[in-house]
Design a protein around this motif. Structure first.
Motif, PDB file in Angstrom:
ATOM      1  N   LEU A   1       4.193  -5.097   2.916  1.00 39.97           N
ATOM      2  CA  LEU A   1       4.666  -4.452   1.684  1.00 39.97           C
ATOM      3  C   LEU A   1       5.327  -5.474   0.755  1.00 39.97           C
ATOM      4  CD1 LEU A   1       6.046  -1.090   3.140  1.00 39.97           C
ATOM      5  CD2 LEU A   1       3.874  -1.485   1.962  1.00 39.97           C
ATOM      6  N   PHE A   2       6.020  -6.463   1.346  1.00 34.43           N
ATOM      7  CA  PHE A   2       6.622  -7.513   0.522  1.00 34.43           C
ATOM      8  C   PHE A   2       5.529  -8.304  -0.196  1.00 34.43           C
ATOM      9  CE2 PHE A   2       7.973 -11.949   0.027  1.00 34.43           C
ATOM     10  CZ  PHE A   2       9.068 -11.765  -0.797  1.00 34.43           C
ATOM     11  N   LEU A   3       4.447  -8.630   0.532  1.00 33.88           N
ATOM     12  CA  LEU A   3       3.341  -9.356  -0.104  1.00 33.88           C
ATOM     13  C   LEU A   3       2.690  -8.499  -1.193  1.00 33.88           C
ATOM     14  CD1 LEU A   3       1.653 -11.276   2.853  1.00 33.88           C
ATOM     15  CD2 LEU A   3       3.022 -12.210   0.995  1.00 33.88           C
ATOM     16  N   GLY A   4       2.685  -7.172  -0.992  1.00 35.54           N
ATOM     17  CA  GLY A   4       2.185  -6.269  -2.037  1.00 35.54           C
ATOM     18  C   GLY A   4       3.023  -6.402  -3.300  1.00 35.54           C
TER      19      GLY A   4
ATOM     20  N   MET B   1      -1.503  -1.748   0.839  1.00 29.95           N
ATOM     21  CA  MET B   1      -1.100  -0.327   0.828  1.00 29.95           C
ATOM     22  C   MET B   1      -1.864   0.498   1.871  1.00 29.95           C
ATOM     23  SD  MET B   1       1.130  -0.102  -1.537  1.00 29.95           S
ATOM     24  CE  MET B   1       1.781  -1.478  -2.421  1.00 29.95           C
ATOM     25  N   ILE B   2      -2.589  -0.175   2.786  1.00 30.48           N
ATOM     26  CA  ILE B   2      -3.424   0.567   3.746  1.00 30.48           C
ATOM     27  C   ILE B   2      -2.594   1.596   4.520  1.00 30.48           C
ATOM     28  CG2 ILE B   2      -4.622   0.341   5.965  1.00 30.48           C
ATOM     29  CD1 ILE B   2      -6.120  -1.988   4.904  1.00 30.48           C
ATOM     30  N   THR B   3      -1.429   1.177   5.037  1.00 26.49           N
ATOM     31  CA  THR B   3      -0.645   2.098   5.878  1.00 26.49           C
ATOM     32  C   THR B   3      -0.187   3.328   5.096  1.00 26.49           C
ATOM     33  OG1 THR B   3       0.017   0.248   7.275  1.00 26.49           O
ATOM     34  CG2 THR B   3       1.341   2.254   7.440  1.00 26.49           C
ATOM     35  N   PRO B   4       0.454   3.165   3.927  1.00 25.57           N
ATOM     36  CA  PRO B   4       0.843   4.380   3.189  1.00 25.57           C
ATOM     37  C   PRO B   4      -0.357   5.209   2.731  1.00 25.57           C
ATOM     38  CG  PRO B   4       1.558   2.393   1.999  1.00 25.57           C
ATOM     39  CD  PRO B   4       1.054   1.956   3.329  1.00 25.57           C
TER      40      PRO B   4
ATOM     41  N   TYR C   1      -9.379   7.342  -2.645  1.00 26.91           N
ATOM     42  CA  TYR C   1      -8.453   6.256  -2.314  1.00 26.91           C
ATOM     43  C   TYR C   1      -8.844   5.543  -1.014  1.00 26.91           C
ATOM     44  CZ  TYR C   1      -6.263  10.389  -0.137  1.00 26.91           C
ATOM     45  OH  TYR C   1      -6.034  11.563   0.547  1.00 26.91           O
ATOM     46  N   ILE C   2      -9.535   6.247  -0.111  1.00 23.41           N
ATOM     47  CA  ILE C   2     -10.033   5.573   1.099  1.00 23.41           C
ATOM     48  C   ILE C   2     -11.250   4.714   0.727  1.00 23.41           C
ATOM     49  CG2 ILE C   2     -11.085   5.939   3.376  1.00 23.41           C
ATOM     50  CD1 ILE C   2      -8.160   6.619   3.443  1.00 23.41           C
TER      51      ILE C   2
END
Lengths: 69, 387
Positions: free
Chosen positions: B152-155, B221-224, B321-322
Motif C-alpha cells: 500500500l505504501f508503494l501504491g 490495490m489487489i487485496t482491497p 474492477y477484477i
C-alpha cells in the motif's frame, strides 16, 4: 544532426505536437499486442521499438556551435 | 495556453517535490523490475532439469485428463495436516500446481506449491516459485518485503509518481519554448546536457511510463479490490446458502471439472479454488475460466460449483474492477508480446532510470537556484544550427 533553434517562443501546440504523435504511437503499440497476436505483435514492436530508436538517436546529441552563457 | 510565471513556478514546485518524494522508491522499482521482465527466461535458465518422481500416470484417464483427486491426495500426503487451497494450471497447460496452506487464510509466502505434470500426473521436482532470487526481487518490487503495508505504501508512491509525471509534462513546455523537439545539446555544460536528456527521454517515454505507473498502482490495490469482490459478487452467489452449515463431505475436484465441461465443453480452466479459500464461498468451489481470444484469455469468467452436489450454481463474468487487475498484469510486466517486446520494455525501463537519475542530478546540481533564474537563463541561451 542539424537542428535549428526558434528565435521566438513556440506555441503550446508546436511544443506538444511531436510528443503527442509519438506517445499516441506508443499507446497503439501497448494496446496492439494485447488484443491479438501475429501482425499485431509486429505492430507493437514497431511502434514501441520506434520510440526507443528515436530516444537512442536523440541521446547522441546535437552539436551546438553557439556559446552557452 | 501560455502559463503565467506564477503557474509555471507552482507546477515546477509540484514536479520537484513529488519527484523528490518518490524518486528513490521509483529507482528501486525500475532496477528490480528490469530482471523481472525476463523472469520466465531467467527461471528456465536457473531451474534444475525437471525430474518426475511419482507414478501417478497409471491413474490417468484415457482422454488424458489426469485424476485431480490423485494429485490432491499426493500433495496432501507430502504436507500432513495442511489444507488444499487451489489447483492452478500454468499458461501453456503443461503443469498443474497444488497450493496448500496451514489454514485457508495462509499468505502467499507461507504456502507450499507442489507441481505436477498436467499430462501424466507425475510429481515434478522443481524449485517452488515462491522461493529463490526471483521471488525475493518480486517481493521487494511489490511490497518492500513488508507485506500488505509495504504494497500500500508503494501504491501511495505510485500516486505521487503520477503527480510527478503530469506536472513534468506541464513544465516541459516552458523549458522547450525555444528549443526543437528531442534536442540534446552537445558541447554544453553537463547540466544543460542532462536537462535536455531529462526532457527528451521524459517526454518520449511519457505514455509508457504512465501506463506502467498506473497499472502498478492498480496492482498495489489487489487485496482491497479482492475484498470488494468477495463482499460483492461472491457474497451475492453465496446469499441463498446463508444459515446452512458448510458441507463436511465435498465432491472430488474431478466431479467439479466434469460439471464444468458439461456446461462449457471447451472450458480453459485457469484455477480451481477450494471451498472456504479466499476466492470461493464455504459452499462452493470456484473455477476460473480463461477466454479463447488473445484479449479474453486475460479476462476471467468464474463458475461456482456446489461443493455438496457438484452442480454448477453460477457462471458469471467477473466485474470490471477484477478485469482491470487482470489486464494490468501484462501491461505492467510487458510479458504479452514475445521476447522482442520484453527487450523493448527493458530499454524503456532503462530510459526511465535515466529520467529519474538525471532529475536527481539536476536537483543536486542547482538546488539553490530559483526556477525564474533557470528559465531566464534558457531564454538567453543561444541554440544555433549545426551540422
Amino acid at each position: 544532426m542539424t537542428r535549428k533553434s526558434h528565435k521566438t517562443s513556440q506555441s503550446a501546440w508546436r511544443i506538444y505536437f511531436w510528443p503527442l504523435v509519438i506517445n499516441c504511437v506508443c499507446l497503439l503499440g501497448l494496446v496492439s499486442a494485447l488484443i491479438g497476436n501475429g501482425w499485431l505483435d509486429l505492430l507493437s514492436w514497431a511502434c514501441l521499438g520506434g520510440s526507443v530508436a528515436l530516444l537512442i538517436y536523440a541521446s547522441f546529441g546535437t552539436v551546438d556551435k553557439g556559446k552557452v552563457r | 495556453m501560455a502559463l503565467s510565471g506564477k503557474s509555471i513556478r507552482n507546477w515546477y514546485l509540484v514536479h520537484k517535490w513529488s519527484s523528490l518524494i518518490c524518486s528513490v522508491f521509483l529507482l528501486m522499482l525500475c532496477i528490480t523490475g528490469l530482471p523481472l521482465i525476463f523472469h520466465d527466461e531467467i527461471d528456465q535458465l536457473t531451474q534444475a532439469p525437471v525430474t518426475q518422481v511419482s507414478e501417478l500416470s497409471e491413474v490417468a484417464a484415457e482422454d488424458s485428463l489426469i485424476s485431480l483427486e490423485a494429485v490432491v491426495h499426493e500433495a496432501k500426503a507430502e504436507n500432513p495436516g495442511w489444507v488444499l487451497m487451489f489447483l492452478t494450471w500454468n499458461k501453456d497447460k503443461s503443469k498443474v500446481s497444488a497450493v496448500l496452506g496451514e489454514t485457508m487464510e495462509a499468505e502467499e509466502g507461507d504456502v507450499h506449491i507442489i507441481p505436477f505434470d498436467s499430462q501424466t500426473g507425475k510429481r515434478l521436482l522443481l524449485s517452488p516459485p515462491n522461493e529463490g532470487v526471483m521471488h525475493f526481487l518480486l517481493d521487494l518490487h511489490a511490497s518492500l518485503l513488508m507485506g500488505l503495508p509495504g504494497t500500500l505504501f508503494l501504491g501511495l508512491m505510485g500516486f505521487v509518481f503520477m503527480v510527478s509525471v503530469v506536472s513534468g509534462a506541464v513544465v516541459y513546455a516552458p523549458f522547450m519554448r525555444r528549443l526543437p523537439f528531442a534536442i540534446v545539446r552537445k558541447g554544453c555544460r553537463n547540466r544543460v546536457k542532462w536537462l535536455d536528456m531529462h526532457n527528451m527521454a521524459g517526454i518520449i517515454t511519457l505514455a509508457w511510463v504512465s501506463v506502467v505507473g498506473i497499472t502498478g498502482l492498480i496492482l498495489t490495490m489487489i487485496t482491497p479490490i479482492t475484498a470488494i469482490w468477495q463482499q460483492g459478487q461472491l457474497a451475492d452467489i453465496a446469499a441463498p446458502y446463508k444459515g446452512i452449515r458448510p458441507p463436511t463431505e465435498q465432491v472430488s475436484p474431478d466431479v467439479v471439472r466434469g460439471s464444468i465441461f458439461n456446461q462449457v465443453p471447451d472450458a480453459d480452466i485457469s484455477f480451481i479454488s477450494w471451498p472456504g479459500s479466499p476466492f470461493a464461498t464455504p459452499h462452493h468451489y470456484t473455477v476460473a475460466l480463461r477466454g479463447d481470444t488473445p484479449l479474453t484469455e486475460r479476462l476471467i469468467t468464474v463458475a461456482l460449483v456446489d461443493a455438496r452436489t457438484g452442480t454448477v450454481t453460477a457462471i458469471e463474468k467477473t466485474p470490471w474492477y477484477i478485469s482491470m487487475i487482470n489486464l494490468s498484469v501484462p501491461l505492467h510486466f510487458g510479458d504479452y508480446g514475445g521476447l522482442p517486446l520484453k527487450v523493448i520494455w527493458a530499454l524503456l525501463d532503462i530510459a526511465a532510470i535515466i529520467v529519474l537519475g538525471s532529475g536527481l542530478y539536476l536537483w543536486l546540481a542547482r538546488r539553490n537556484k530559483s526556477i525564474e533564474k533557470r528559465l531566464a537563463e534558457l531564454n538567453i541561451m543561444p541554440i544555433t544550427e549545426s551540422d
